[in-house]
Write a protein that holds these residues in place. Structure first.
Motif, short mmCIF file in Angstrom:
data_model
loop_
_atom_site.label_atom_id
_atom_site.label_comp_id
_atom_site.label_asym_id
_atom_site.label_seq_id
_atom_site.Cartn_x
_atom_site.Cartn_y
_atom_site.Cartn_z
N ARG A 59 0.89 -1.23 0.21
CA ARG A 59 0.14 0.13 -0.16
C ARG A 59 0.93 1.34 -0.15
N LEU A 60 1.85 1.35 0.80
CA LEU A 60 2.86 2.35 0.67
C LEU A 60 3.57 2.61 -0.43
N PHE A 61 3.91 1.66 -1.11
CA PHE A 61 4.71 1.83 -2.44
C PHE A 61 3.48 2.40 -3.55
N ASN A 62 2.59 1.63 -3.49
CA ASN A 62 1.46 2.19 -4.41
C ASN A 62 1.15 3.71 -3.90
N LEU A 63 1.04 4.18 -2.96
CA LEU A 63 0.84 5.62 -2.57
C LEU A 63 2.06 6.57 -2.92
N GLU A 64 3.11 6.01 -2.62
CA GLU A 64 4.43 6.76 -3.03
C GLU A 64 4.55 7.08 -4.55
N GLU A 65 3.82 5.99 -5.16
CA GLU A 65 4.10 6.00 -6.62
C GLU A 65 2.73 6.77 -7.25
N GLU A 66 1.93 7.27 -6.42
CA GLU A 66 0.72 8.08 -6.79
C GLU A 66 -0.10 7.29 -7.68
N GLU A 67 -0.31 6.24 -7.29
CA GLU A 67 -1.10 5.09 -8.09
C GLU A 67 -2.33 5.39 -7.48
N ASN A 68 -3.48 5.45 -8.11
CA ASN A 68 -4.93 5.44 -7.64
C ASN A 68 -5.57 4.15 -8.10
N ASP A 69 -4.92 3.12 -7.86
CA ASP A 69 -5.83 1.79 -8.23
C ASP A 69 -5.66 0.74 -7.11
N ASP A 70 -6.13 -0.31 -7.34
CA ASP A 70 -6.32 -1.28 -6.30
C ASP A 70 -5.30 -2.42 -6.76
N ASN A 71 -4.33 -2.16 -7.53
CA ASN A 71 -3.20 -3.10 -7.72
C ASN A 71 -2.48 -3.79 -6.66
N TRP A 72 -2.26 -2.90 -5.72
CA TRP A 72 -1.50 -3.16 -4.56
C TRP A 72 -2.21 -4.24 -3.57
N ARG A 73 -3.53 -4.24 -3.87
CA ARG A 73 -4.39 -5.38 -3.07
C ARG A 73 -4.10 -6.66 -3.80
N GLU A 74 -4.27 -6.85 -4.96
CA GLU A 74 -3.62 -8.10 -5.66
C GLU A 74 -2.17 -8.58 -5.40
N GLU A 75 -1.34 -7.47 -5.68
CA GLU A 75 0.16 -8.03 -5.28
C GLU A 75 0.32 -8.43 -4.10
N GLY A 76 -0.42 -7.90 -3.07
CA GLY A 76 -0.11 -8.15 -1.51
C GLY A 76 -0.64 -9.73 -1.53
N LEU A 77 -2.04 -9.85 -1.90
CA LEU A 77 -2.43 -11.23 -1.78
C LEU A 77 -1.88 -12.17 -2.45
N ARG A 78 -1.00 -11.81 -3.61
CA ARG A 78 0.07 -12.61 -4.33
C ARG A 78 1.22 -13.19 -3.38
N GLN A 79 1.52 -12.09 -2.66
CA GLN A 79 2.79 -12.45 -1.68
C GLN A 79 2.39 -13.17 -0.69
N MET A 80 1.18 -13.05 -0.06
CA MET A 80 0.86 -13.47 0.91
C MET A 80 0.59 -15.03 0.90
N LYS A 81 0.48 -15.52 -0.30
CA LYS A 81 0.10 -17.09 -0.62
C LYS A 81 1.09 -17.84 0.04
N LEU A 82 2.47 -17.52 -0.19
CA LEU A 82 3.60 -18.36 0.70
C LEU A 82 3.24 -18.25 2.05
N PHE A 83 2.55 -17.61 2.66
CA PHE A 83 2.50 -17.71 4.13
C PHE A 83 0.74 -18.13 4.53
N ALA A 84 0.12 -18.73 3.75
CA ALA A 84 -1.21 -19.09 3.65
C ALA A 84 -1.59 -19.87 4.92
N HIS A 85 -0.33 -20.57 5.42
CA HIS A 85 -0.84 -21.61 6.72
C HIS A 85 -1.01 -20.76 7.87
N LEU A 86 -0.45 -19.36 7.91
CA LEU A 86 -0.85 -18.74 8.93
C LEU A 86 -2.39 -18.19 9.14
N LEU A 87 -3.02 -18.53 8.08
CA LEU A 87 -4.48 -18.17 7.96
C LEU A 87 -5.36 -19.21 8.50
N ASP A 88 -4.45 -20.32 8.40
CA ASP A 88 -5.56 -21.62 8.76
C ASP A 88 -5.84 -21.81 10.26
#
Length: 95
Positions: free
Chosen positions: A66-95
């Motif tokens: 989110r911070l990177f998205n704001l710093e780049e002054e991007e006004n989209d929700d692509n940061w959410r998709e990228e964040g969720l993609r990176q979180m897949k490696l740690f999905a076991h934490l959400l079980d």
């Protein structure tokens, strides 16, 4: 020096400690998010809390995106998709 002290790495003093973090409380997670140099909207904060379940690592991933998205002054929700993609490696934490 490492060899003389019986350590296997010259980084023993830097990387020799491991901290095990558990889920943060909502208050702690909100305080962490609020420490961002650029404030997040309430909607973004709630989304981050929901998706991360307050796990410190997952909070870090989502807040970083989110911070990177704001710093780049991007006004989209692509940061959410990228964040969720990176979180897949740690999905076991959400079980």
């Amino acid at each position: 020096m490492a060899h003389n002290t019986g350590h296997s790495s010259p980084f023993f003093n830097i990387f020799g400690y491991t901290a095990y973090l558990q889920v943060l409380t909502h208050t702690e997670a909100r305080e962490l998010i609020a420490s961002s140099p650029i404030a997040f909207t309430d909607e973004d904060v709630e989304w981050i809390l929901t998706q991360s379940c307050c796990w410190p690592l997952l909070l870090q991933i989502l807040c970083s995106e989110r911070l990177f998205n704001l710093e780049e002054e991007e006004n989209d929700d692509n940061w959410r998709e990228e964040g969720l993609r990176q979180m897949k490696l740690f999905a076991h934490l959400l079980d």
